[in-house]
Enzyme design. Structure first.
Site, PDB file in Angstrom:
ATOM      1  CE1 TYR A   1      -3.819  -2.279   0.498  1.00  0.00           C
ATOM      2  CE2 TYR A   1      -2.612  -3.157   2.371  1.00  0.00           C
ATOM      3  CZ  TYR A   1      -3.657  -3.247   1.471  1.00  0.00           C
ATOM      4  OH  TYR A   1      -4.534  -4.288   1.546  1.00  0.00           O
TER       5      TYR A   1
ATOM      6  CG  HIS B   1      -7.199   4.409   0.340  1.00  0.00           C
ATOM      7  ND1 HIS B   1      -8.100   5.448   0.286  1.00  0.00           N
ATOM      8  CD2 HIS B   1      -7.851   3.410   0.991  1.00  0.00           C
ATOM      9  CE1 HIS B   1      -9.231   5.097   0.870  1.00  0.00           C
ATOM     10  NE2 HIS B   1      -9.107   3.865   1.306  1.00  0.00           N
TER      11      HIS B   1
ATOM     12  CE1 TYR C   1      -3.738  -3.296   6.071  1.00  0.00           C
ATOM     13  CE2 TYR C   1      -4.098  -4.351   8.192  1.00  0.00           C
ATOM     14  CZ  TYR C   1      -3.410  -4.259   6.998  1.00  0.00           C
ATOM     15  OH  TYR C   1      -2.388  -5.131   6.742  1.00  0.00           O
TER      16      TYR C   1
ATOM     17  CG  ASN D   1     -12.279  -0.017   5.876  1.00  0.00           C
ATOM     18  OD1 ASN D   1     -12.000   1.003   5.255  1.00  0.00           O
ATOM     19  ND2 ASN D   1     -12.644  -1.132   5.292  1.00  0.00           N
TER      20      ASN D   1
ATOM     21  CG  ASP E   1      -7.888   8.732  -0.102  1.00  0.00           C
ATOM     22  OD1 ASP E   1      -7.908   8.472   1.123  1.00  0.00           O
ATOM     23  OD2 ASP E   1      -8.536   8.064  -0.922  1.00  0.00           O
TER      24      ASP E   1
ATOM     25  CG  ASN F   1     -15.230   2.633   3.929  1.00  0.00           C
ATOM     26  OD1 ASN F   1     -16.402   2.988   4.049  1.00  0.00           O
ATOM     27  ND2 ASN F   1     -14.856   1.765   3.007  1.00  0.00           N
TER      28      ASN F   1
END
Length: 187
Positions: free
Chosen positions: A15, A20, A64, A66, A91, A112
Site C-alpha cells: 500500500y 489511499h 487499516y 476502515n 485522500d 471509510n
C-alpha cells in the site's frame, strides 16, 4: 499548544505508494523535514514534531483505513488533546489530483476512514485536510483505483503537492481552522 495529526492510510509495502496512502505520505514528509522518526505505539506509528512553538503528534494508524477511529480515540484521550485540535489528512476522489481542501467539519463523503472516526468519536466536528486524488477510474473500479500507485504524470507533481499539504497541516496549527481555511483553500 498540542495538535493531533491523524494521517490516514494502510500499513504494508503493498500500500506504500498508493493514492489511499496520501495521509501517510504527508506525515512521512513532515517527520523527515523535522528529523523525527516514527515509533510503534498503540494502534499506530507515532512521532512528534514542533513548529513555531506548537507541538504536532503525527499518527499513522496500524489498524487499516476502515478502523482509523481506534487510533484517533486513543491518542485524543491519552494525550489529552481536544477534538478541535485534531486534523485528519486523507485522500479525496471528489477533488482533482493535488487539490487541497481544509474543512472544520462535515460528512465522511463515503470515505471509510472518516466514517469510522466519526462513528468512534460520535461527531463530525473535527478538521480534515482532503488531498485530491481525482476519480479517473471506470465504474465499479474505485477500490482498485485508490489502492493503485499514482500515475507517472502524477508522480512528477506529487512531491510538490505533498509539500503543500504538509504546509497546510502546519498552517492549521499556527492559525486555527478558520484562518487556515482562508489560506489553504484558495491555493
Amino acid at each position: 499548544m498540542k495538535f493531533l495529526v491523524m494521517a490516514l492510510g494502510n500499513i504494508g509495502p503493498e500500500y506504500a505508494d498508493t493514492r489511499h496512502n496520501i495521509g501517510f505520505m504527508v506525515a512521512d514528509y513532515l517527520a523527515a523535514k523535522h528529523d523525527a522518526h516514527f515509533e510503534i505505539g498503540r494502534h499506530a506509528f507515532v512521532t512528534e514534531i514542533k513548529s513555531k512553538g506548537k507541538s504536532f503528534t503525527l499518527v499513522k494508524p496500524t489498524t487499516y483505513m476502515n478502523l482509523s477511529g481506534k487510533a484517533a480515540a486513543h491518542y485524543l484521550s491519552a494525550l489529552k488533546i481536544p477534538v478541535s485540535q485534531m486534523l485528519v489528512v486523507t485522500d479525496d476522489l471528489a477533488l482533482p489530483f493535488g487539490k487541497l481542501r481544509l474543512k472544520g467539519k462535515g460528512s465522511a463523503g463515503g470515505h471509510n476512514g472518516l466514517k469510522h472516526i466519526q462513528e468512534t468519536l460520535g461527531t463530525d466536528e473535527y478538521a480534515r485536510l482532503r488531498f485530491g486524488v481525482d476519480a479517473n477510474f471506470p465504474k465499479g473500479r474505485q477500490v482498485d483505483y485508490v489502492l493503485d500507485p499514482f500515475s507517472p504524470d502524477e508522480q512528477i507533481e506529487l512531491p510538490l503537492r505533498i509539500e503543500k499539504a504538509a504546509d497546510a497541516v502546519l498552517t492549521f496549527g499556527a492559525l486555527g481552522i478558520e484562518r487556515a481555511m482562508n489560506v489553504v483553500n484558495v491555493k
